[in-house]
Design a protein around this motif. Structure first.
Motif, PDB file in Angstrom:
ATOM      1  N   LEU A  47       0.866  -1.178   0.000  1.00  0.00           N
ATOM      2  CA  LEU A  47       0.000   0.000   0.000  1.00  0.00           C
ATOM      3  C   LEU A  47       0.903   1.228   0.000  1.00  0.00           C
ATOM      4  O   LEU A  47       1.682   1.424   0.922  1.00  0.00           O
ATOM      5  N   GLY A  48       0.784   2.016  -1.058  1.00  0.00           N
ATOM      6  CA  GLY A  48       1.617   3.212  -1.164  1.00  0.00           C
ATOM      7  C   GLY A  48       0.814   4.491  -1.038  1.00  0.00           C
ATOM      8  O   GLY A  48       1.322   5.573  -1.295  1.00  0.00           O
ATOM      9  N   GLY A  49      -0.448   4.361  -0.661  1.00  0.00           N
ATOM     10  CA  GLY A  49      -1.272   5.552  -0.465  1.00  0.00           C
ATOM     11  C   GLY A  49      -2.284   5.784  -1.568  1.00  0.00           C
ATOM     12  O   GLY A  49      -3.225   6.560  -1.390  1.00  0.00           O
ATOM     13  N   ASN A  50      -2.108   5.130  -2.701  1.00  0.00           N
ATOM     14  CA  ASN A  50      -3.075   5.273  -3.788  1.00  0.00           C
ATOM     15  C   ASN A  50      -4.081   4.135  -3.758  1.00  0.00           C
ATOM     16  O   ASN A  50      -3.756   3.011  -3.376  1.00  0.00           O
ATOM     17  N   ALA A  51      -5.286   4.444  -4.226  1.00  0.00           N
ATOM     18  CA  ALA A  51      -6.278   3.395  -4.413  1.00  0.00           C
ATOM     19  C   ALA A  51      -5.766   2.410  -5.455  1.00  0.00           C
ATOM     20  O   ALA A  51      -4.933   2.747  -6.295  1.00  0.00           O
ATOM     21  N   ILE A  52      -6.290   1.189  -5.421  1.00  0.00           N
ATOM     22  CA  ILE A  52      -5.800   0.172  -6.350  1.00  0.00           C
ATOM     23  C   ILE A  52      -6.340   0.371  -7.755  1.00  0.00           C
ATOM     24  O   ILE A  52      -5.786  -0.142  -8.709  1.00  0.00           O
ATOM     25  N   THR A  53      -7.409   1.144  -7.914  1.00  0.00           N
ATOM     26  CA  THR A  53      -7.890   1.428  -9.267  1.00  0.00           C
ATOM     27  C   THR A  53      -7.803   2.923  -9.539  1.00  0.00           C
ATOM     28  O   THR A  53      -7.739   3.737  -8.615  1.00  0.00           O
ATOM     29  N   SER A  54      -7.841   3.261 -10.818  1.00  0.00           N
ATOM     30  CA  SER A  54      -7.806   4.666 -11.207  1.00  0.00           C
ATOM     31  C   SER A  54      -9.144   5.339 -10.930  1.00  0.00           C
ATOM     32  O   SER A  54      -9.292   6.530 -11.168  1.00  0.00           O
ATOM     33  N   SER A  55     -10.092   4.584 -10.428  1.00  0.00           N
ATOM     34  CA  SER A  55     -11.379   5.146 -10.008  1.00  0.00           C
ATOM     35  C   SER A  55     -11.601   4.955  -8.513  1.00  0.00           C
ATOM     36  O   SER A  55     -12.739   4.958  -8.054  1.00  0.00           O
ATOM     37  N   GLY A  70      -9.905  12.111 -10.052  1.00  0.00           N
ATOM     38  CA  GLY A  70      -9.150  12.511  -8.871  1.00  0.00           C
ATOM     39  C   GLY A  70      -8.101  11.508  -8.438  1.00  0.00           C
ATOM     40  O   GLY A  70      -7.197  11.835  -7.677  1.00  0.00           O
ATOM     41  N   ASN A  71      -8.203  10.275  -8.936  1.00  0.00           N
ATOM     42  CA  ASN A  71      -7.195   9.272  -8.597  1.00  0.00           C
ATOM     43  C   ASN A  71      -6.133   9.187  -9.687  1.00  0.00           C
ATOM     44  O   ASN A  71      -6.420   9.401 -10.868  1.00  0.00           O
ATOM     45  N   ALA A  72      -4.931   8.824  -9.268  1.00  0.00           N
ATOM     46  CA  ALA A  72      -3.871   8.546 -10.243  1.00  0.00           C
ATOM     47  C   ALA A  72      -4.275   7.343 -11.079  1.00  0.00           C
ATOM     48  O   ALA A  72      -5.088   6.519 -10.655  1.00  0.00           O
ATOM     49  N   ILE A  73      -3.710   7.246 -12.261  1.00  0.00           N
ATOM     50  CA  ILE A  73      -4.099   6.158 -13.156  1.00  0.00           C
ATOM     51  C   ILE A  73      -3.501   4.820 -12.735  1.00  0.00           C
ATOM     52  O   ILE A  73      -3.994   3.772 -13.126  1.00  0.00           O
ATOM     53  N   THR A  74      -2.470   4.828 -11.909  1.00  0.00           N
ATOM     54  CA  THR A  74      -1.942   3.555 -11.421  1.00  0.00           C
ATOM     55  C   THR A  74      -2.097   3.483  -9.906  1.00  0.00           C
ATOM     56  O   THR A  74      -2.251   4.506  -9.229  1.00  0.00           O
ATOM     57  N   SER A  75      -2.018   2.269  -9.378  1.00  0.00           N
ATOM     58  CA  SER A  75      -2.108   2.083  -7.936  1.00  0.00           C
ATOM     59  C   SER A  75      -0.816   2.509  -7.253  1.00  0.00           C
ATOM     60  O   SER A  75      -0.700   2.440  -6.035  1.00  0.00           O
ATOM     61  N   SER A  76       0.150   2.953  -8.045  1.00  0.00           N
ATOM     62  CA  SER A  76       1.378   3.508  -7.490  1.00  0.00           C
ATOM     63  C   SER A  76       1.543   4.969  -7.879  1.00  0.00           C
ATOM     64  O   SER A  76       2.664   5.489  -7.899  1.00  0.00           O
ATOM     65  N   GLY A  77       0.474   5.630  -8.212  1.00  0.00           N
ATOM     66  CA  GLY A  77       0.553   7.053  -8.507  1.00  0.00           C
ATOM     67  C   GLY A  77       0.759   7.352  -9.976  1.00  0.00           C
ATOM     68  O   GLY A  77       0.540   6.502 -10.836  1.00  0.00           O
ATOM     69  N   PHE A  78       1.213   8.559 -10.244  1.00  0.00           N
ATOM     70  CA  PHE A  78       1.279   9.061 -11.612  1.00  0.00           C
ATOM     71  C   PHE A  78       2.554   8.612 -12.313  1.00  0.00           C
ATOM     72  O   PHE A  78       3.647   8.804 -11.786  1.00  0.00           O
ATOM     73  N   PRO A  79       2.428   8.033 -13.501  1.00  0.00           N
ATOM     74  CA  PRO A  79       3.623   7.640 -14.247  1.00  0.00           C
ATOM     75  C   PRO A  79       4.268   8.844 -14.929  1.00  0.00           C
ATOM     76  O   PRO A  79       3.618   9.861 -15.139  1.00  0.00           O
ATOM     77  N   SER A  80       5.533   8.695 -15.270  1.00  0.00           N
ATOM     78  CA  SER A  80       6.284   9.824 -15.816  1.00  0.00           C
ATOM     79  C   SER A  80       5.887  10.198 -17.231  1.00  0.00           C
ATOM     80  O   SER A  80       5.983  11.359 -17.612  1.00  0.00           O
ATOM     81  N   PHE A  81       5.488   9.200 -18.030  1.00  0.00           N
ATOM     82  CA  PHE A  81       5.418   9.436 -19.473  1.00  0.00           C
ATOM     83  C   PHE A  81       4.022   9.212 -20.031  1.00  0.00           C
ATOM     84  O   PHE A  81       3.252   8.385 -19.530  1.00  0.00           O
ATOM     85  N   TYR A  82       3.751   9.908 -21.126  1.00  0.00           N
ATOM     86  CA  TYR A  82       2.478   9.749 -21.822  1.00  0.00           C
ATOM     87  C   TYR A  82       2.321   8.337 -22.365  1.00  0.00           C
ATOM     88  O   TYR A  82       1.231   7.765 -22.340  1.00  0.00           O
ATOM     89  N   ILE A  83       3.403   7.732 -22.826  1.00  0.00           N
ATOM     90  CA  ILE A  83       3.299   6.355 -23.341  1.00  0.00           C
ATOM     91  C   ILE A  83       2.816   5.411 -22.235  1.00  0.00           C
ATOM     92  O   ILE A  83       2.086   4.452 -22.496  1.00  0.00           O
ATOM     93  N   GLU A  84       3.195   5.699 -20.995  1.00  0.00           N
ATOM     94  CA  GLU A  84       2.705   4.879 -19.880  1.00  0.00           C
ATOM     95  C   GLU A  84       1.223   5.110 -19.644  1.00  0.00           C
ATOM     96  O   GLU A  84       0.441   4.176 -19.499  1.00  0.00           O
ATOM     97  N   ASP A  85       0.847   6.380 -19.586  1.00  0.00           N
ATOM     98  CA  ASP A  85      -0.552   6.731 -19.400  1.00  0.00           C
ATOM     99  C   ASP A  85      -1.427   6.028 -20.423  1.00  0.00           C
ATOM    100  O   ASP A  85      -2.470   5.458 -20.100  1.00  0.00           O
ATOM    101  N   HIS A  86      -0.985   6.082 -21.655  1.00  0.00           N
ATOM    102  CA  HIS A  86      -1.791   5.534 -22.741  1.00  0.00           C
ATOM    103  C   HIS A  86      -1.873   4.016 -22.616  1.00  0.00           C
ATOM    104  O   HIS A  86      -2.921   3.413 -22.901  1.00  0.00           O
ATOM    105  N   THR A  87      -0.794   3.387 -22.193  1.00  0.00           N
ATOM    106  CA  THR A  87      -0.807   1.933 -22.036  1.00  0.00           C
ATOM    107  C   THR A  87      -1.565   1.549 -20.765  1.00  0.00           C
ATOM    108  O   THR A  87      -2.329   0.576 -20.752  1.00  0.00           O
TER     109      THR A  87
END
Lengths: 371, 371
Positions: free
Chosen positions: A208-216, B210-227
């Motif tokens: 657990l790093g503080g983020n929810a497990i889904t992007s929602s 409001g949530n980051a797209i990954t369960s570990s927060g925001f990725p650095s690159f657009y290619i990651e976001d898109h994948t």
């Protein structure tokens, strides 16, 4: 919940299949035991705070009895002690009946997620010392992961350097729900230390790093959490590849534990396609993303995806483009344990079984070849 | 970036392939145009605030020129107007050369993500009125999604009820990065209204809850976001199934736009396996999770995963267990547009192609059969 089927294991022995189990959990039996390995300051801190992770709450020892995220009912000790906490019981229930040549312990005590960095480092030292004293030095079939306070790279590197020389430690353990995507630079010192010692980075379900497990946000049910965990791994695969970790650390290997593998081909295809069009964003990547995945990532089988047609799994392994990437794991003593006879129920080629049950792990960890 | 290859399209015509494009983007050309459809209060608000979503920042019109998340270079109008904003240009560049029978517009103006609920509802009304006046009433080949302020179910239902009777509107649009997983009860009134009007729920790449797209927060690159966006879809599939949405709304259909589909089999296998052991947690599910997915979910082809061996895609479609689930989409005018000749480059059976390019969408949206 499949349990060990001794008869079918005997059948396996006849076929000459040998086993390395890449994911066994040894559990700290109680905080009292761990305190024997902690200095006074942190013993007192444990009494005061317990564990406190990226949710901010005080939390006690993981895997309380009856926890649905927990353990096989038959793995509790007769005296009520928690599953995975007693070597003799593990020998009798897992290592002996499966005739396991080597088993790798991944202790999931939550050292990596402590908000207090110094406390996390102290816990890591205590858990690793306990693993040496109670497991590695007593049972030659066992190996273990070095646990580290992975959100603080400097402290994590200190612990890797302190313990890497013990031959029982064969890798460095993360969980996939880190504070930041694992490819980011805050973790690079850890990768550098692991590479220098020839130790793979293992990433095991959870954290657990503080983020929810889904992007929602947070899903309602445990079944969702458990299924969504595959996505937590996917993000880490994408991050480590796209950040150029394997260009920078070209001898680093990684092992994904308990995240499944049937999603890997579609991820490689999507990422390769995007890379063709967006490669200017990540110019330090010299090869296609899928090549880094094939060359630097291994996936364990448990919980193995179970298609309605068993041949589909063989097709998925074909899609991976390599039969070196999969390694057998039971996840003993957890509730979703996969017995070896459960892992491949269809007609799998014997050579492929031998690679997955034994040879791929032997080669990755450079265990000596025995006759 | 593949562009339309007229020669190969002519070849396709000879084979009798017919097209329905399930994902075309019409763009509001400027806030000035949208203001013509807004009442004074919200016109003034737009001048003051612009757009303000779950990041909290004031944001202006999406897709500025040069945005890497943006558009095909050749889709900009000669006068500098943004791609997708002019019907005549779209007719000349997409509908006519592909001889498209029907194309479905998904307007991505960020009405669903406004923190000010009333403003989101006003924008939804304006965008839908603009879609009727400027697109649907002018071009009989086009259909459109009703855009809604999906984080407020009451306001969203009002808008669905206001516009569902127009025959040009064929579904209700979400984006997968919602505030909560989409199976949760806060969205159920929307599903109920959509079902009552016989409209599928479409979910298109993008959004921000409001949530980051990954369960570990925001990725650095657009290619990651898109994948990583594939994972945003995966969580929604899991949530909608596990919450029993398709038991409650047994006639509801959903369409996943621009999330890929090659990950669907492995997700079904993992989820079915967990359901066997954890079904007590979700006792309202009467069938295996994969059956709800097959019965209630459709996936569009763009961006189609591109395996190194084209036959692998046929195997993946086999793994889906149904050839009704895929529908063709170009994503015009965005940068990662898939031309029809790009979508299936290998030897695909003609009957399967016809289903994916045409029949599956015709059947889902109940478009009348023509000769």
């Amino acid at each position: 919940m499949p349990i060990v089927n001794t008869k079918s294991i005997e059948d396996k022995r006849k076929t000459g299949i040998r086993f390395i189990d890449c994911d066994i959990h040894n559990e700290v039996p109680s905080n009292e035991v761990l305190k024997q390995y902690l200095p006074t300051r942190w013993k007192n801190y444990m009494d005061m705070v317990g564990l406190r992770g990226y949710h901010g709450f005080v939390q006690n020892i993981p895997y309380p009895k009856g926890n649905p995220g927990g353990t096989r009912a038959d793995a509790w000790l007769p005296n009520g002690q928690i599953p995975g906490s007693d070597l003799k019981f593990m020998q009798e229930q897992l290592l002996d009946p499966l005739n396991m040549e080597i088993g790798i312990l991944n202790c999931l005590y939550r050292v990596g997620e402590q908000l207090n960095d110094e406390y996390g480092a102290a816990l890591a030292r205590a858990v690793n010392d306990w693993q040496m004293a109670e497991w590695l030095d007593k049972e030659p079939r066992l190996r273990a992961s070095i646990v580290i306070p992975y959100e603080n790279a400097d402290l994590a590197v200190e612990e890797i350097n302190r313990r890497a020389s013990h031959p029982g430690f064969v890798q460095v353990l993360f969980m996939p729900r880190t504070r930041e995507p694992m490819g980011r630079r805050k973790y690079w010192k850890i990768f550098e230390a692991a590479e220098n010692h020839g130790l793979p980075i293992a990433i095991h379900f959870g954290g657990l790093g503080g983020n929810a497990i889904t992007s929602s946000g947070f899903p309602s049910f445990y079944i969702e959490d458990h299924t969504d965990m595959a996505q937590a791994f996917q993000c880490q695969v994408i991050s480590m590849v796209c950040e150029g970790v394997f260009e920078r650390f070209s001898n680093l290997q990684t092992v994904m534990l308990e995240g499944g593998f049937a999603w890997v081909p579609s991820l490689m295809w999507r990422l390769d396609k995007h890379w063709k069009r967006l490669r200017e964003e990540v110019p330090f990547l010299k090869r296609k993303p899928s090549e880094y995945i094939r060359g630097h990532m291994r996936f364990t089988t448990q919980p193995i995806e179970e298609p309605p047609v068993q041949d589909y799994l063989l097709q998925v392994i074909d899609h991976l483009g390599s039969d070196d990437m999969l390694m057998f794991a039971t996840d003993y003593p957890h509730w979703d344990y996969d017995a070896p006879d459960h892992t491949f129920r269809g007609k799998f080629p014997e050579t492929l079984k031998q690679k997955i049950f034994y040879e791929n792990a032997r080669s990755l960890y450079r265990f000596p070849e025995k006759e």
